[in-house]
Scaffold this motif. Structure first.
Motif, PDB file in Angstrom:
ATOM      1  N   THR A 108     -52.073  64.537 -72.808  1.00  0.00           N
ATOM      2  CA  THR A 108     -50.723  63.997 -73.004  1.00  0.00           C
ATOM      3  C   THR A 108     -49.743  65.078 -73.454  1.00  0.00           C
ATOM      4  OG1 THR A 108     -51.305  63.222 -75.232  1.00  0.00           O
ATOM      5  CG2 THR A 108     -51.476  61.618 -73.423  1.00  0.00           C
ATOM      6  N   TYR A 109     -50.253  66.215 -73.904  1.00  0.00           N
ATOM      7  CA  TYR A 109     -49.397  67.355 -74.227  1.00  0.00           C
ATOM      8  C   TYR A 109     -48.816  67.977 -72.957  1.00  0.00           C
ATOM      9  CZ  TYR A 109     -47.866  71.647 -76.614  1.00  0.00           C
ATOM     10  OH  TYR A 109     -47.123  72.687 -77.118  1.00  0.00           O
ATOM     11  N   HIS A 110     -49.350  67.620 -71.809  1.00  0.00           N
ATOM     12  CA  HIS A 110     -48.863  68.118 -70.530  1.00  0.00           C
ATOM     13  C   HIS A 110     -47.850  67.182 -69.876  1.00  0.00           C
ATOM     14  CE1 HIS A 110     -52.498  70.524 -71.056  1.00  0.00           C
ATOM     15  NE2 HIS A 110     -52.009  71.356 -70.146  1.00  0.00           N
ATOM     16  N   VAL A 111     -47.477  66.098 -70.556  1.00  0.00           N
ATOM     17  CA  VAL A 111     -46.618  65.071 -69.953  1.00  0.00           C
ATOM     18  C   VAL A 111     -45.348  64.888 -70.780  1.00  0.00           C
ATOM     19  CG1 VAL A 111     -46.473  62.681 -69.158  1.00  0.00           C
ATOM     20  CG2 VAL A 111     -48.692  63.873 -69.130  1.00  0.00           C
ATOM     21  N   VAL A 112     -44.220  64.855 -70.083  1.00  0.00           N
ATOM     22  CA  VAL A 112     -42.927  64.578 -70.690  1.00  0.00           C
ATOM     23  C   VAL A 112     -42.390  63.305 -70.041  1.00  0.00           C
ATOM     24  CG1 VAL A 112     -40.564  65.429 -70.979  1.00  0.00           C
ATOM     25  CG2 VAL A 112     -42.484  67.028 -71.099  1.00  0.00           C
ATOM     26  N   ALA A 113     -41.839  62.399 -70.829  1.00  0.00           N
ATOM     27  CA  ALA A 113     -41.260  61.175 -70.282  1.00  0.00           C
ATOM     28  C   ALA A 113     -39.972  61.515 -69.536  1.00  0.00           C
ATOM     29  CB  ALA A 113     -40.982  60.173 -71.397  1.00  0.00           C
ATOM     30  N   GLY A 114     -39.797  60.926 -68.359  1.00  0.00           N
ATOM     31  CA  GLY A 114     -38.588  61.141 -67.562  1.00  0.00           C
ATOM     32  C   GLY A 114     -38.864  61.928 -66.300  1.00  0.00           C
ATOM     33  N   LEU A 115     -37.883  61.932 -65.413  1.00  0.00           N
ATOM     34  CA  LEU A 115     -37.984  62.640 -64.134  1.00  0.00           C
ATOM     35  C   LEU A 115     -37.196  63.931 -64.208  1.00  0.00           C
ATOM     36  CD1 LEU A 115     -37.338  59.652 -61.690  1.00  0.00           C
ATOM     37  CD2 LEU A 115     -39.532  60.621 -62.384  1.00  0.00           C
ATOM     38  N   TYR A 116     -37.896  65.065 -64.097  1.00  0.00           N
ATOM     39  CA  TYR A 116     -37.235  66.348 -64.232  1.00  0.00           C
ATOM     40  C   TYR A 116     -37.683  67.318 -63.152  1.00  0.00           C
ATOM     41  CZ  TYR A 116     -36.227  64.008 -68.454  1.00  0.00           C
ATOM     42  OH  TYR A 116     -35.814  63.042 -69.321  1.00  0.00           O
ATOM     43  N   THR A 117     -36.717  67.713 -62.357  1.00  0.00           N
ATOM     44  CA  THR A 117     -36.997  68.703 -61.330  1.00  0.00           C
ATOM     45  C   THR A 117     -36.768  70.099 -61.899  1.00  0.00           C
ATOM     46  OG1 THR A 117     -34.734  68.731 -60.512  1.00  0.00           O
ATOM     47  CG2 THR A 117     -36.251  67.115 -59.505  1.00  0.00           C
ATOM     48  N   ALA A 118     -37.258  71.067 -61.213  1.00  0.00           N
ATOM     49  CA  ALA A 118     -37.101  72.452 -61.657  1.00  0.00           C
ATOM     50  C   ALA A 118     -35.641  72.871 -61.681  1.00  0.00           C
ATOM     51  CB  ALA A 118     -37.906  73.375 -60.747  1.00  0.00           C
ATOM     52  N   GLY A 119     -34.848  72.345 -60.776  1.00  0.00           N
ATOM     53  CA  GLY A 119     -33.452  72.754 -60.661  1.00  0.00           C
ATOM     54  C   GLY A 119     -32.607  72.506 -61.883  1.00  0.00           C
ATOM     55  N   ASP A 120     -32.902  71.495 -62.664  1.00  0.00           N
ATOM     56  CA  ASP A 120     -32.085  71.170 -63.833  1.00  0.00           C
ATOM     57  C   ASP A 120     -32.272  72.143 -64.997  1.00  0.00           C
ATOM     58  OD1 ASP A 120     -31.114  68.850 -62.564  1.00  0.00           O
ATOM     59  OD2 ASP A 120     -32.905  67.759 -63.176  1.00  0.00           O
ATOM     60  N   VAL A 121     -33.365  72.831 -65.016  1.00  0.00           N
ATOM     61  CA  VAL A 121     -33.692  73.666 -66.162  1.00  0.00           C
ATOM     62  C   VAL A 121     -32.876  74.952 -66.230  1.00  0.00           C
ATOM     63  CG1 VAL A 121     -35.539  74.952 -67.252  1.00  0.00           C
ATOM     64  CG2 VAL A 121     -35.945  72.707 -66.329  1.00  0.00           C
ATOM     65  N   VAL A 122     -32.492  75.483 -65.097  1.00  0.00           N
ATOM     66  CA  VAL A 122     -31.727  76.730 -65.072  1.00  0.00           C
ATOM     67  C   VAL A 122     -30.493  76.624 -65.953  1.00  0.00           C
ATOM     68  CG1 VAL A 122     -30.370  78.278 -63.627  1.00  0.00           C
ATOM     69  CG2 VAL A 122     -32.514  77.379 -62.790  1.00  0.00           C
ATOM     70  N   GLN A 123     -29.742  75.571 -65.783  1.00  0.00           N
ATOM     71  CA  GLN A 123     -28.526  75.421 -66.562  1.00  0.00           C
ATOM     72  C   GLN A 123     -28.830  75.234 -68.048  1.00  0.00           C
ATOM     73  OE1 GLN A 123     -25.442  75.853 -65.111  1.00  0.00           O
ATOM     74  NE2 GLN A 123     -24.886  76.062 -67.265  1.00  0.00           N
ATOM     75  N   ALA A 124     -29.883  74.490 -68.357  1.00  0.00           N
ATOM     76  CA  ALA A 124     -30.254  74.285 -69.762  1.00  0.00           C
ATOM     77  C   ALA A 124     -30.599  75.613 -70.421  1.00  0.00           C
ATOM     78  CB  ALA A 124     -31.429  73.330 -69.879  1.00  0.00           C
ATOM     79  N   GLY A 134     -31.303  80.920 -73.192  1.00  0.00           N
ATOM     80  CA  GLY A 134     -32.555  81.290 -72.545  1.00  0.00           C
ATOM     81  C   GLY A 134     -33.803  80.669 -73.128  1.00  0.00           C
ATOM     82  N   SER A 135     -33.655  79.672 -74.035  1.00  0.00           N
ATOM     83  CA  SER A 135     -34.829  79.042 -74.626  1.00  0.00           C
ATOM     84  C   SER A 135     -34.499  77.640 -75.118  1.00  0.00           C
ATOM     85  CB  SER A 135     -35.319  79.891 -75.808  1.00  0.00           C
ATOM     86  OG  SER A 135     -36.410  79.277 -76.451  1.00  0.00           O
ATOM     87  N   PHE A 136     -35.439  76.715 -74.978  1.00  0.00           N
ATOM     88  CA  PHE A 136     -35.312  75.384 -75.558  1.00  0.00           C
ATOM     89  C   PHE A 136     -36.681  74.734 -75.629  1.00  0.00           C
ATOM     90  CE2 PHE A 136     -34.831  74.614 -71.035  1.00  0.00           C
ATOM     91  CZ  PHE A 136     -35.568  73.466 -70.820  1.00  0.00           C
ATOM     92  N   THR A 137     -36.780  73.622 -76.336  1.00  0.00           N
ATOM     93  CA  THR A 137     -38.050  72.915 -76.462  1.00  0.00           C
ATOM     94  C   THR A 137     -37.914  71.490 -75.951  1.00  0.00           C
ATOM     95  OG1 THR A 137     -37.615  72.107 -78.702  1.00  0.00           O
ATOM     96  CG2 THR A 137     -38.689  74.259 -78.505  1.00  0.00           C
ATOM     97  N   ALA A 138     -39.055  70.893 -75.613  1.00  0.00           N
ATOM     98  CA  ALA A 138     -39.092  69.500 -75.170  1.00  0.00           C
ATOM     99  C   ALA A 138     -40.287  68.813 -75.803  1.00  0.00           C
ATOM    100  CB  ALA A 138     -39.199  69.431 -73.646  1.00  0.00           C
ATOM    101  N   GLU A 139     -40.110  67.562 -76.183  1.00  0.00           N
ATOM    102  CA  GLU A 139     -41.194  66.795 -76.780  1.00  0.00           C
ATOM    103  C   GLU A 139     -42.079  66.197 -75.702  1.00  0.00           C
ATOM    104  OE1 GLU A 139     -41.975  63.244 -80.043  1.00  0.00           O
ATOM    105  OE2 GLU A 139     -39.942  63.963 -79.673  1.00  0.00           O
ATOM    106  N   THR A 140     -43.384  66.276 -75.901  1.00  0.00           N
ATOM    107  CA  THR A 140     -44.353  65.726 -74.959  1.00  0.00           C
ATOM    108  C   THR A 140     -44.785  64.332 -75.417  1.00  0.00           C
ATOM    109  OG1 THR A 140     -46.281  66.568 -76.132  1.00  0.00           O
ATOM    110  CG2 THR A 140     -45.222  68.067 -74.522  1.00  0.00           C
ATOM    111  N   LEU A 141     -45.528  63.635 -74.562  1.00  0.00           N
ATOM    112  CA  LEU A 141     -46.038  62.320 -74.940  1.00  0.00           C
ATOM    113  C   LEU A 141     -47.032  62.418 -76.095  1.00  0.00           C
ATOM    114  CD1 LEU A 141     -46.574  60.387 -71.583  1.00  0.00           C
ATOM    115  CD2 LEU A 141     -44.575  60.441 -73.079  1.00  0.00           C
ATOM    116  N   GLN A 142     -47.652  63.561 -76.267  1.00  0.00           N
ATOM    117  CA  GLN A 142     -48.589  63.778 -77.370  1.00  0.00           C
ATOM    118  C   GLN A 142     -47.850  63.834 -78.701  1.00  0.00           C
ATOM    119  OE1 GLN A 142     -48.835  66.913 -79.129  1.00  0.00           O
ATOM    120  NE2 GLN A 142     -50.637  66.396 -80.328  1.00  0.00           N
ATOM    121  N   GLY A 143     -46.564  64.182 -78.652  1.00  0.00           N
ATOM    122  CA  GLY A 143     -45.757  64.232 -79.863  1.00  0.00           C
ATOM    123  C   GLY A 143     -45.351  65.626 -80.288  1.00  0.00           C
ATOM    124  N   SER A 144     -46.050  66.637 -79.797  1.00  0.00           N
ATOM    125  CA  SER A 144     -45.690  68.022 -80.094  1.00  0.00           C
ATOM    126  C   SER A 144     -44.708  68.523 -79.049  1.00  0.00           C
ATOM    127  CB  SER A 144     -46.932  68.914 -80.099  1.00  0.00           C
ATOM    128  OG  SER A 144     -47.816  68.522 -81.122  1.00  0.00           O
TER     129      SER A 144
END
Length: 194
Positions: A118-134, A140-150
């Motif tokens: 579950t650490y490999h899963v993020v809720a929602g639909l995310y394509t690679a294209g959206d990350v460039v702008q983020a 050049g860095s950000f974090t995302a919460e996984t279903l595992q909670g980390s």
């Protein structure tokens, strides 16, 4: 720091970056792996299998499928919902120390296996294209919460996006934007550890 962009938008931006990165890769092995993964992306929404269906049909995800079955996660990732999965391929599992996979697959280690998967899963639909702008919007860095909670950390390193798990392991994307009826799969070369 993340500005006023939602966490899910950031993850989406990250995944877009990965899509752009794969076009620049010249490594034949990675290109071959991308072609295999992309071969499982049907042309129309009606024909799309679930995340589990794609994994089952791709021999390079056989260890992942076995792990999903052992952790009783098949039904969850086969059902309705919107998921983005950073799916370790067989070579990623092979990089673990000898005996690790066999140990994780034991019934008494189901809780640990579930946490890893579950650490490999993020809720929602995310394509690679959206990350460039983020990545651009957040230095050049950000974090995302996984279903595992980390959280997973995403960084732009040169012209590619690299994921970092809680243990500090660098994880590379080898295929992105594999569309399923209930989400996206992005294949990774290393098992993420919570």
């Amino acid at each position: 720091m993340i500005k006023s962009i939602s966490l899910w938008s950031l993850v989406a931006f990250f995944l877009m970056a990965c899509g752009e990165t794969k076009e620049k890769k010249e490594n034949t092995t990675e290109s071959d792996q991308m072609e295999v993964a992309e071969a499982y992306t049907p042309d129309t929404e009606e024909e799309l299998p679930t995340i589990v269906g794609i994994a089952v049909d791709n021999a390079d995800f056989s260890t992942l499928v076995t792990a999903l079955k052992s952790a009783d996660l098949v039904e969850a990732l086969n059902g309705e919902g919107e998921f983005t999965v950073f799916a370790p391929n067989n070579a990623a599992f092979d990089k673990l120390p000898d005996g690790t996979v066999a140990e994780l697959l034991k019934p008494e280690n189901k809780e640990t296996l579930t946490a890893v998967l579950t650490y490999h899963v993020v809720a929602g639909l995310y394509t690679a294209g959206d990350v460039v702008q983020a990545l651009k919007d957040n230095g050049g860095s950000f974090t995302a919460e996984t279903l595992q909670g980390s959280r997973i950390t995403f960084k732009m390193e040169g012209d590619k996006v690299v994921l970092y798990d809680n243990k500090g392991n660098a994880v590379n994307l080898i295929a992105t934007d594999i569309k399923a009826s209930n989400g996206y799969i992005h294949s990774v070369d290393t098992v993420l550890m919570p």
